[in-house]
Write a protein that holds these residues in place. Structure first.
Motif, PDB file in Angstrom:
ATOM      1  N   LEU A  16       0.878  -1.164   0.000  1.00  0.00           N
ATOM      2  CA  LEU A  16       0.000   0.000   0.000  1.00  0.00           C
ATOM      3  C   LEU A  16       0.912   1.210   0.000  1.00  0.00           C
ATOM      4  N   CYS A  18       1.127   5.639  -0.434  1.00  0.00           N
ATOM      5  CA  CYS A  18       0.350   6.860  -0.284  1.00  0.00           C
ATOM      6  C   CYS A  18       0.053   7.477  -1.651  1.00  0.00           C
ATOM      7  N   LYS A  19      -1.182   7.928  -1.825  1.00  0.00           N
ATOM      8  CA  LYS A  19      -1.609   8.538  -3.089  1.00  0.00           C
ATOM      9  C   LYS A  19      -0.983   9.919  -3.265  1.00  0.00           C
ATOM     10  N   ASN A  20      -0.661  10.586  -2.170  1.00  0.00           N
ATOM     11  CA  ASN A  20      -0.078  11.924  -2.203  1.00  0.00           C
ATOM     12  C   ASN A  20       1.339  11.841  -2.791  1.00  0.00           C
ATOM     13  N   SER A  35      -6.820  -0.082   8.366  1.00  0.00           N
ATOM     14  CA  SER A  35      -7.116   1.248   7.842  1.00  0.00           C
ATOM     15  C   SER A  35      -6.356   1.497   6.541  1.00  0.00           C
ATOM     16  N   ARG A  36      -6.988   2.154   5.597  1.00  0.00           N
ATOM     17  CA  ARG A  36      -6.338   2.516   4.332  1.00  0.00           C
ATOM     18  C   ARG A  36      -5.916   3.978   4.368  1.00  0.00           C
ATOM     19  N   GLU A  37      -5.603   4.477   5.539  1.00  0.00           N
ATOM     20  CA  GLU A  37      -5.180   5.869   5.715  1.00  0.00           C
ATOM     21  C   GLU A  37      -3.679   5.909   5.951  1.00  0.00           C
ATOM     22  N   CYS A  38      -3.000   6.830   5.271  1.00  0.00           N
ATOM     23  CA  CYS A  38      -1.556   6.960   5.409  1.00  0.00           C
ATOM     24  C   CYS A  38      -1.201   7.352   6.844  1.00  0.00           C
ATOM     25  N   GLY A  43      -3.395  10.765   4.132  1.00  0.00           N
ATOM     26  CA  GLY A  43      -3.969  10.616   2.793  1.00  0.00           C
ATOM     27  C   GLY A  43      -4.430   9.190   2.529  1.00  0.00           C
ATOM     28  N   GLU A  44      -4.975   8.984   1.348  1.00  0.00           N
ATOM     29  CA  GLU A  44      -5.465   7.662   0.938  1.00  0.00           C
ATOM     30  C   GLU A  44      -4.298   6.779   0.519  1.00  0.00           C
ATOM     31  N   MET A  45      -4.378   5.504   0.862  1.00  0.00           N
ATOM     32  CA  MET A  45      -3.371   4.527   0.457  1.00  0.00           C
ATOM     33  C   MET A  45      -3.914   3.720  -0.714  1.00  0.00           C
ATOM     34  N   LEU A  46      -3.080   3.496  -1.721  1.00  0.00           N
ATOM     35  CA  LEU A  46      -3.453   2.746  -2.912  1.00  0.00           C
ATOM     36  C   LEU A  46      -2.662   1.442  -2.977  1.00  0.00           C
TER      37      LEU A  46
END
Length: 73
Positions: A16, A18-20, A35-38, A43-46
């Motif tokens: 996973l 970070c999208k940022n 959690s999919r939070e950095c 930020g959102e994790m991809l």
């Protein structure tokens, strides 16, 4: 004395990241929290892949104390 400079074998590993674009955080998917939070920037994790060495899981060894219950005999 020889120095072992062999590189470990790499395998495509799900991660996973970070999208940022300014944040460089990533974690192996198998070790991530639910959690999919950095954890660094929030930020959102991809989901992605990275070529990484396999994790070697060490078995836990329990040392039994010698004669731990010898007073019961």
């Amino acid at each position: 004395m020889q120095k072992d400079d062999a590189k470990p074998e790499l395998f495509p590993t799900p991660i996973l990241k970070c999208k940022n674009a300014e944040c460089k955080a990533w974690v192996r998917e198998e070790l991530s929290a639910s959690s999919r939070e950095c954890p660094l920037c929030g930020g959102e994790m991809l989901r992605s892949y990275k070529h990484l060495p396999k994790i070697v899981k060490k078995a836990k060894t329990t040392k039994k104390k010698k004669d731990e219950f010898s007073w019961l005999q």
